[in-house]
Enzyme design. Structure first.
Site, short mmCIF file in Angstrom:
data_model
loop_
_atom_site.label_atom_id
_atom_site.label_comp_id
_atom_site.label_asym_id
_atom_site.label_seq_id
_atom_site.Cartn_x
_atom_site.Cartn_y
_atom_site.Cartn_z
N ARG A 51 0.83 -1.20 0.00
CA ARG A 51 0.00 0.00 0.00
C ARG A 51 0.87 1.25 0.00
O ARG A 51 2.01 1.23 0.44
CB ARG A 51 -0.88 0.03 1.24
N ASP A 53 0.31 5.48 1.18
CA ASP A 53 -0.59 6.36 1.91
C ASP A 53 -1.12 7.49 1.03
O ASP A 53 -0.61 7.73 -0.06
CB ASP A 53 0.14 6.98 3.11
N TYR A 111 12.36 3.26 -2.55
CA TYR A 111 11.61 4.50 -2.39
C TYR A 111 12.55 5.68 -2.57
O TYR A 111 13.74 5.60 -2.24
CB TYR A 111 10.99 4.59 -0.99
N ARG A 199 9.06 7.47 5.78
CA ARG A 199 8.79 8.84 6.18
C ARG A 199 9.37 9.14 7.57
O ARG A 199 9.80 10.27 7.84
CB ARG A 199 7.29 9.11 6.14
#
Length: 246
Positions: A51, A53, A111, A199
């Site tokens: 997933r 966000d 990422y 994050r």
């Protein structure tokens, strides 16, 4: 039935994340709506590598689905893109073996977190970067990154409301590099990531880069396994799921 693997890019700005949520616009719901149109209204569930966000983007998210349709392999991307909104784009589609699984077969994910480092914001880059007003000490950030690379229990870099018990992950690469005059990119490659892990790592590296946190403290934070000891979670818009490796 044929199993189709798709690589998809999306601008996460106007989505409430990837996963289907009742009454909300999500990436999964838009793709499944397009597939339903191709399958005469029948629900076709897609399974993604993971997933993202709300506000997080993807350059190389991967998903699979099964279909009874006899569509030529090279036409799937064209067909789906003709039905999808302009903030989702299927980059590639291919038939794969029945055993393939978009989530369970993942070997690595990459990422990238993009920072706009300058005094003034840029309205035209605000959806894809996080604005940092003060200069960053990239050497200190990369020193801190060295402590994160490797296999660790990353409880300190996981959102408190996660249901995952096993928080051991392996980070293969983590670097902070300047791109252009006013953009800096944090690049992280790992075996997998906990909820909001990238994050929180970014938030911690930013505290190092602005001298709010000593780079030597990062190893101590990891060993302590306490989310409260790490820094605040960085905003979502700077983050992109760049690539998934199988």
């Amino acid at each position: 039935m044929t199993k189709i693997k798709c690589t998809v890019a999306y601008d996460g700005s106007r989505f409430h994340g990837y996963q289907v949520q009742p009454g909300k616009r999500t990436v999964q719901s838009e793709i499944q709506a397009a597939l339903a149109r191709m399958h005469h209204g029948q629900l076709v569930k897609i399974v993604a590598s993971g997933r993202t966000d709300a506000g997080v983007h993807a350059h190389g998210q991967v998903f699979h689905f099964e279909t009874p349709l006899r569509v030529p392999e090279d036409r799937w991307a064209v067909a789906l893109n003709s039905l999808l909104p302009d903030d989702i784009y299927i980059r590639q589609a291919e038939a794969v073996a029945d055993q393939f699984h978009a989530r369970y077969d993942v070997k690595k994910k990459e990422y990238r977190y993009r920072l706009l480092v300058r005094a003034e914001p840029d309205l035209f880059r605000r959806a894809f970067t996080t604005h940092i007003k003060q200069p960053l000490d990239l050497d200190a950030m990369n020193q801190a990154a060295e402590a994160i690379i490797g296999t660790h229990d990353f409880s300190c870099f996981c959102a408190a409301n996660t249901e995952v018990n096993d928080k051991v992950r392996t980070i293969y690469h983590l670097s902070v590099q300047q791109e252009k005059d006013d953009e800096t990119v944090i690049r992280v490659v790992g075996s997998g990531f906990l909820y909001q892990m990238v994050r929180i790592i970014t938030g911690t590296l930013l505290d190092v880069g602005t001298h709010k946190l000593d780079p030597n403290q990062v190893a101590v934070i990891i060993a302590g396994r306490d989310r409260q000891a790490a820094s605040a979670t960085a905003p979502p818009q700077g983050l992109t799921l760049w690539q998934v490796t199988y």
